[in-house]
Design a protein around this motif. Structure first.
Motif, PDB file in Angstrom:
ATOM      1  N   ALA A 238     -63.607  99.930  93.758  1.00 52.48           N
ATOM      2  CA  ALA A 238     -63.802  98.514  93.432  1.00 52.48           C
ATOM      3  C   ALA A 238     -64.996  98.343  92.494  1.00 52.48           C
ATOM      4  O   ALA A 238     -64.915  97.594  91.511  1.00 52.48           O
ATOM      5  N   ILE A 239     -66.095  99.025  92.780  1.00 50.30           N
ATOM      6  CA  ILE A 239     -67.266  98.941  91.909  1.00 50.30           C
ATOM      7  C   ILE A 239     -66.925  99.463  90.517  1.00 50.30           C
ATOM      8  O   ILE A 239     -67.243  98.830  89.508  1.00 50.30           O
ATOM      9  N   CYS A 240     -66.255 100.612  90.454  1.00 52.26           N
ATOM     10  CA  CYS A 240     -65.893 101.213  89.164  1.00 52.26           C
ATOM     11  C   CYS A 240     -64.985 100.314  88.341  1.00 52.26           C
ATOM     12  O   CYS A 240     -65.038 100.310  87.114  1.00 52.26           O
ATOM     13  N   SER A 241     -64.154  99.528  89.015  1.00 52.47           N
ATOM     14  CA  SER A 241     -63.222  98.648  88.294  1.00 52.47           C
ATOM     15  C   SER A 241     -63.878  97.342  87.857  1.00 52.47           C
ATOM     16  O   SER A 241     -63.248  96.540  87.176  1.00 52.47           O
ATOM     17  N   GLY A 242     -65.124  97.139  88.259  1.00 54.12           N
ATOM     18  CA  GLY A 242     -65.835  95.937  87.842  1.00 54.12           C
ATOM     19  C   GLY A 242     -65.787  94.789  88.808  1.00 54.12           C
ATOM     20  O   GLY A 242     -66.282  93.700  88.512  1.00 54.12           O
ATOM     21  N   CYS A 243     -65.194  95.005  89.982  1.00 58.65           N
ATOM     22  CA  CYS A 243     -65.183  93.947  90.998  1.00 58.65           C
ATOM     23  C   CYS A 243     -66.591  93.696  91.509  1.00 58.65           C
ATOM     24  O   CYS A 243     -67.411  94.600  91.596  1.00 58.65           O
ATOM     25  N   ARG A 244     -66.829  92.482  91.879  1.00 52.23           N
ATOM     26  CA  ARG A 244     -68.055  92.176  92.618  1.00 52.23           C
ATOM     27  C   ARG A 244     -67.762  92.573  94.059  1.00 52.23           C
ATOM     28  O   ARG A 244     -66.653  92.384  94.528  1.00 52.23           O
ATOM     29  N   VAL A 245     -68.741  93.143  94.743  1.00 49.65           N
ATOM     30  CA  VAL A 245     -68.490  93.696  96.070  1.00 49.65           C
ATOM     31  C   VAL A 245     -69.523  93.236  97.087  1.00 49.65           C
ATOM     32  O   VAL A 245     -70.662  92.937  96.751  1.00 49.65           O
ATOM     33  N   MET A 246     -69.087  93.209  98.330  1.00 54.24           N
ATOM     34  CA  MET A 246     -69.967  93.049  99.488  1.00 54.24           C
ATOM     35  C   MET A 246     -69.396  93.960 100.556  1.00 54.24           C
ATOM     36  O   MET A 246     -68.186  94.161 100.628  1.00 54.24           O
ATOM     37  N   ALA A 247     -70.262  94.550 101.359  1.00 49.54           N
ATOM     38  CA  ALA A 247     -69.755  95.523 102.323  1.00 49.54           C
ATOM     39  C   ALA A 247     -70.690  95.677 103.498  1.00 49.54           C
ATOM     40  O   ALA A 247     -71.891  95.457 103.401  1.00 49.54           O
ATOM     41  N   SER A 248     -70.093  96.078 104.604  1.00 49.41           N
ATOM     42  CA  SER A 248     -70.861  96.478 105.784  1.00 49.41           C
ATOM     43  C   SER A 248     -70.298  97.815 106.226  1.00 49.41           C
ATOM     44  O   SER A 248     -69.258  98.250 105.768  1.00 49.41           O
ATOM     45  N   GLY A 249     -71.006  98.465 107.105  1.00 48.56           N
ATOM     46  CA  GLY A 249     -70.548  99.757 107.596  1.00 48.56           C
ATOM     47  C   GLY A 249     -71.708 100.678 107.827  1.00 48.56           C
ATOM     48  O   GLY A 249     -72.847 100.245 107.982  1.00 48.56           O
ATOM     49  N   GLY A 250     -71.430 101.950 107.809  1.00 46.60           N
ATOM     50  CA  GLY A 250     -72.452 102.946 108.078  1.00 46.60           C
ATOM     51  C   GLY A 250     -73.420 103.136 106.923  1.00 46.60           C
ATOM     52  O   GLY A 250     -73.380 102.433 105.918  1.00 46.60           O
ATOM     53  N   GLU A 251     -74.289 104.107 107.081  1.00 42.95           N
ATOM     54  CA  GLU A 251     -75.305 104.403 106.083  1.00 42.95           C
ATOM     55  C   GLU A 251     -74.702 104.750 104.727  1.00 42.95           C
ATOM     56  O   GLU A 251     -75.286 104.429 103.689  1.00 42.95           O
ATOM     57  N   SER A 252     -73.548 105.404 104.711  1.00 49.69           N
ATOM     58  CA  SER A 252     -72.958 105.797 103.428  1.00 49.69           C
ATOM     59  C   SER A 252     -72.592 104.574 102.593  1.00 49.69           C
ATOM     60  O   SER A 252     -72.706 104.602 101.370  1.00 49.69           O
ATOM     61  N   VAL A 253     -72.178 103.497 103.222  1.00 49.62           N
ATOM     62  CA  VAL A 253     -71.848 102.266 102.498  1.00 49.62           C
ATOM     63  C   VAL A 253     -73.119 101.712 101.861  1.00 49.62           C
ATOM     64  O   VAL A 253     -73.143 101.380 100.664  1.00 49.62           O
ATOM     65  N   ARG A 254     -74.174 101.623 102.636  1.00 54.62           N
ATOM     66  CA  ARG A 254     -75.453 101.121 102.116  1.00 54.62           C
ATOM     67  C   ARG A 254     -75.948 102.005 100.980  1.00 54.62           C
ATOM     68  O   ARG A 254     -76.396 101.526  99.941  1.00 54.62           O
ATOM     69  N   GLU A 255     -75.841 103.325 101.159  1.00 54.50           N
ATOM     70  CA  GLU A 255     -76.327 104.263 100.153  1.00 54.50           C
ATOM     71  C   GLU A 255     -75.563 104.146  98.841  1.00 54.50           C
ATOM     72  O   GLU A 255     -76.164 104.193  97.771  1.00 54.50           O
ATOM     73  N   VAL A 256     -74.243 103.991  98.913  1.00 56.81           N
ATOM     74  CA  VAL A 256     -73.454 103.827  97.687  1.00 56.81           C
ATOM     75  C   VAL A 256     -73.895 102.560  96.958  1.00 56.81           C
ATOM     76  O   VAL A 256     -74.123 102.580  95.747  1.00 56.81           O
ATOM     77  N   LEU A 257     -74.033 101.453  97.681  1.00 50.12           N
ATOM     78  CA  LEU A 257     -74.458 100.213  97.046  1.00 50.12           C
ATOM     79  C   LEU A 257     -75.848 100.350  96.431  1.00 50.12           C
ATOM     80  O   LEU A 257     -76.082  99.911  95.301  1.00 50.12           O
ATOM     81  N   GLU A 258     -76.768 100.968  97.150  1.00 46.68           N
ATOM     82  CA  GLU A 258     -78.122 101.150  96.620  1.00 46.68           C
ATOM     83  C   GLU A 258     -78.133 102.088  95.415  1.00 46.68           C
ATOM     84  O   GLU A 258     -78.883 101.872  94.462  1.00 46.68           O
ATOM     85  N   LEU A 259     -77.303 103.101  95.444  1.00 45.87           N
ATOM     86  CA  LEU A 259     -77.241 104.081  94.363  1.00 45.87           C
ATOM     87  C   LEU A 259     -76.875 103.429  93.029  1.00 45.87           C
ATOM     88  O   LEU A 259     -77.357 103.845  91.977  1.00 45.87           O
ATOM     89  N   VAL A 260     -76.058 102.386  93.061  1.00 46.37           N
ATOM     90  CA  VAL A 260     -75.642 101.716  91.823  1.00 46.37           C
ATOM     91  C   VAL A 260     -76.358 100.374  91.627  1.00 46.37           C
ATOM     92  O   VAL A 260     -75.960  99.564  90.797  1.00 46.37           O
ATOM     93  N   GLY A 261     -77.424 100.136  92.393  1.00 45.33           N
ATOM     94  CA  GLY A 261     -78.238  98.938  92.216  1.00 45.33           C
ATOM     95  C   GLY A 261     -77.698  97.683  92.857  1.00 45.33           C
ATOM     96  O   GLY A 261     -78.085  96.573  92.486  1.00 45.33           O
ATOM     97  N   LEU A 262     -76.822  97.831  93.844  1.00 46.78           N
ATOM     98  CA  LEU A 262     -76.217  96.662  94.494  1.00 46.78           C
ATOM     99  C   LEU A 262     -76.586  96.564  95.976  1.00 46.78           C
ATOM    100  O   LEU A 262     -75.851  95.962  96.757  1.00 46.78           O
ATOM    101  N   GLY A 263     -77.706  97.136  96.358  1.00 45.78           N
ATOM    102  CA  GLY A 263     -78.106  97.160  97.762  1.00 45.78           C
ATOM    103  C   GLY A 263     -78.211  95.801  98.419  1.00 45.78           C
ATOM    104  O   GLY A 263     -78.005  95.668  99.624  1.00 45.78           O
ATOM    105  N   GLU A 264     -78.499  94.775  97.627  1.00 46.86           N
ATOM    106  CA  GLU A 264     -78.639  93.435  98.220  1.00 46.86           C
ATOM    107  C   GLU A 264     -77.321  92.865  98.720  1.00 46.86           C
ATOM    108  O   GLU A 264     -77.293  91.858  99.415  1.00 46.86           O
ATOM    109  N   TYR A 265     -76.202  93.523  98.385  1.00 44.95           N
ATOM    110  CA  TYR A 265     -74.894  93.052  98.826  1.00 44.95           C
ATOM    111  C   TYR A 265     -74.363  93.822 100.031  1.00 44.95           C
ATOM    112  O   TYR A 265     -73.209  93.692 100.399  1.00 44.95           O
ATOM    113  N   TYR A 266     -75.242  94.625 100.638  1.00 43.17           N
ATOM    114  CA  TYR A 266     -74.911  95.300 101.896  1.00 43.17           C
ATOM    115  C   TYR A 266     -75.242  94.343 103.031  1.00 43.17           C
ATOM    116  O   TYR A 266     -76.282  93.686 103.023  1.00 43.17           O
ATOM    117  N   ILE A 267     -74.350  94.257 104.007  1.00 45.29           N
ATOM    118  CA  ILE A 267     -74.571  93.388 105.166  1.00 45.29           C
ATOM    119  C   ILE A 267     -74.551  94.258 106.418  1.00 45.29           C
ATOM    120  O   ILE A 267     -73.594  94.998 106.644  1.00 45.29           O
TER     121      ILE A 267
END
Length: 104
Positions: free
Chosen positions: A22-51
């Protein structure tokens, strides 16, 4: 304008492939889940959209408002970065090395 938003409400995820796609396709994203979800969002500068899972229901409207108000350029940059990091031509070993730098 039309905005695609991908929401991943999860209690736990391994490597969240659907989120990465979804991120690669240009979608805006929000997500929850384990540490890997948070890490992926932070890795691409979208950590503020982790819940955090325990606050998802209460935080959802606020995060959605932030997504709708966010700058389109932020998402374009994140998509480009995600495509470079998670390029299918890269070996799984290289992806693992990138993620291991984020998570001890």
């Amino acid at each position: 304008t039309f905005t695609s938003i991908f929401c991943l409400p999860s209690y736990s995820e391994g490597l969240p492939n659907a989120l990465i796609e979804a991120i690669c396709s240009g979608c805006r994203v929000m997500a929850s889940g384990g540490e890997s979800v948070r890490e992926v969002l932070e890795l691409v500068g979208l950590g503020e959209y982790y819940i955090r899972v325990d606050t998802f229901q209460d935080s959802f409207p606020e995060v959605l408002d932030r997504i709708l108000a966010s700058d389109r350029e932020e998402w374009r940059i994140a998509a480009g970065l995600a495509r470079r990091i998670f390029d299918k031509r890269r070996s799984s070993g290289e992806i693992h090395r990138v993620l291991s730098r984020v998570s001890p």
